[in-house]
Design an enzyme around this catalytic site. Structure first.
Site, short mmCIF file in Angstrom:
data_model
loop_
_atom_site.label_atom_id
_atom_site.label_comp_id
_atom_site.label_asym_id
_atom_site.label_seq_id
_atom_site.Cartn_x
_atom_site.Cartn_y
_atom_site.Cartn_z
N ALA A 138 2.71 47.17 20.31
CA ALA A 138 1.47 47.21 21.09
C ALA A 138 1.54 46.29 22.29
CB ALA A 138 0.29 46.84 20.20
N TYR A 139 2.25 45.18 22.15
CA TYR A 139 2.37 44.26 23.28
C TYR A 139 3.14 44.91 24.41
CZ TYR A 139 4.02 40.46 26.21
OH TYR A 139 4.32 39.68 27.30
N LEU A 140 4.33 45.46 24.11
CA LEU A 140 5.14 46.08 25.17
C LEU A 140 4.43 47.30 25.77
CD1 LEU A 140 8.76 45.85 23.70
CD2 LEU A 140 7.65 44.34 25.37
N SER A 142 1.18 47.83 26.00
CA SER A 142 0.05 47.40 26.83
C SER A 142 0.53 46.76 28.12
CB SER A 142 -0.86 46.44 26.05
OG SER A 142 -0.17 45.24 25.70
N LYS A 143 1.64 46.03 28.08
CA LYS A 143 2.18 45.43 29.30
C LYS A 143 2.70 46.51 30.25
CE LYS A 143 2.61 41.51 30.11
NZ LYS A 143 1.71 40.57 30.82
#
Length: 326
Positions: A138-140, A142-143
């Protein structure tokens, strides 16, 4: 310039704000708490009460530029908060920045947005490499989505640039803080012995790149930013462990497929039981640190004038320095 910084009390903000102030800029920084106010004023920045996650439109003072470094960073957890903070928050800040008169917007993206989901090694990737806006991390994801918003917003009157550092390190970084306990407890294990090239970026090199991007560079462009020194992941961990009087010689190693499977299982257990924080092993963590990862920052050196003046040796010495955001 009048520069607004988000993430001002984090690892990057604690090095960036004092440098901008020392260079004669007037610095504003978003703040959400009394403790943040105190830290920011201690760095000679002017706190601006605002929340990227608020439903109320952001109101910013007149500014010339924005450095957007704030982000939700975790290796696990529900997906929605990542997109609310990293994507929706960036969208709101872009609108507020342009309304406040900003002419430049520098977004701190992540080199990892070019990592695929399968765990294929990344070798000398440049800015033409595809990103993965629907990544299982989810971090990658969203970035990647936030970076796309930033680059699409560029226009002659509002120049936007994204900087993509890989593993960020320096005084007070989370990895080096967590490393001693992970080693002493026996929880740390290398993946495939860690004998693969692994790109890093010292926080002060990223500060240098930000200052370059505030002054020059075509809008609507992303740039990788890395350290000049090359090394393996194993050597990187060894150097940080050595600073703290620890040895990596007896640390065990597991294959990538097993590490990824273990991460999937731990993610599932944490989701089912509703445990707080990240599990000790997660699929995202294994993907981010368990495979060869190198990128090419020739574009940043050519077009932004980035050098990367902090060597590996100087970067290690910086761990003995006080951190402004501590």
């Amino acid at each position: 310039m009048r520069i607004l910084v988000t993430g001002g009390t984090g690892l990057l903000g604690g090095r960036l704000i004092p440098k901008l102030v020392a260079d004669g800029h007037q610095v504003f920084a978003l703040a959400r708490s009394a403790s943040s106010h105190a830290k920011l004023t201690g760095m000679s920045a002017m706190p601006v009460d605002a929340d990227l996650e608020s439903a109320t439109p952001l109101a910013l003072p007149p500014i010339d530029a924005v450095v957007h470094a704030a982000a939700l960073f975790r290796f696990s957890g529900p997906r929605a908060p990542f997109f609310r903070t990293n994507v929706d928050g960036t969208k709101a800040l872009l609108k507020a920045a342009e309304t406040a008169g900003a002419k430049a917007f520098v977004y701190i993206s992540a080199a990892g947005i070019v990592m695929d989901e399968r765990g294929v090694p990344t070798r000398n990737a440049d800015e033409d490499a595809p990103t993965f806006p629907n990544h299982f991390s989810a971090y990658l994801a969203s970035k990647a989505q936030a970076e796309a918003l930033v680059l699409a917003a560029s226009k002659p009157s509002f120049r936007t640039i994204a900087l993509r550092p890989p593993a960020l390190w320096g005084p007070g970084d989370p990895f080096s803080r967590a490393l001693p306990e992970a080693i002493r407890s026996g929880r740390f294990a290398f993946i495939d012995r860690g004998d693969y090239p692994f790109a890093t970026c010292h926080v002060d090199n990223l500060v240098e790149a930000i200052e370059c991007a505030l002054e020059r560079g075509d809008g609507g462009r992303a740039f990788f930013v890395v350290d000049q020194d090359k090394q393996s992941f194993r050597a990187f961990v060894a150097s940080l462990a050595d600073l703290q009087g620890l040895s990596i010689d007896k640390l065990r190693s597991i294959p990538y497929w097993l590490a990824s499977a273990a991460g999937r299982a731990m993610d599932a257990i944490w989701a089912i039981t509703g445990k707080e924080g990240d599990p000790p092993v997660s699929r995202s963590l294994m993907r981010m640190i368990g495979r060869e990862f190198t990128v090419n920052d020739a574009a940043a050196r050519r077009e932004l004038g980035y050098v990367g003046r902090i060597s590996r040796a100087d970067g290690l010495k910086s761990y003995g320095e006080p951190t402004a955001a501590a």
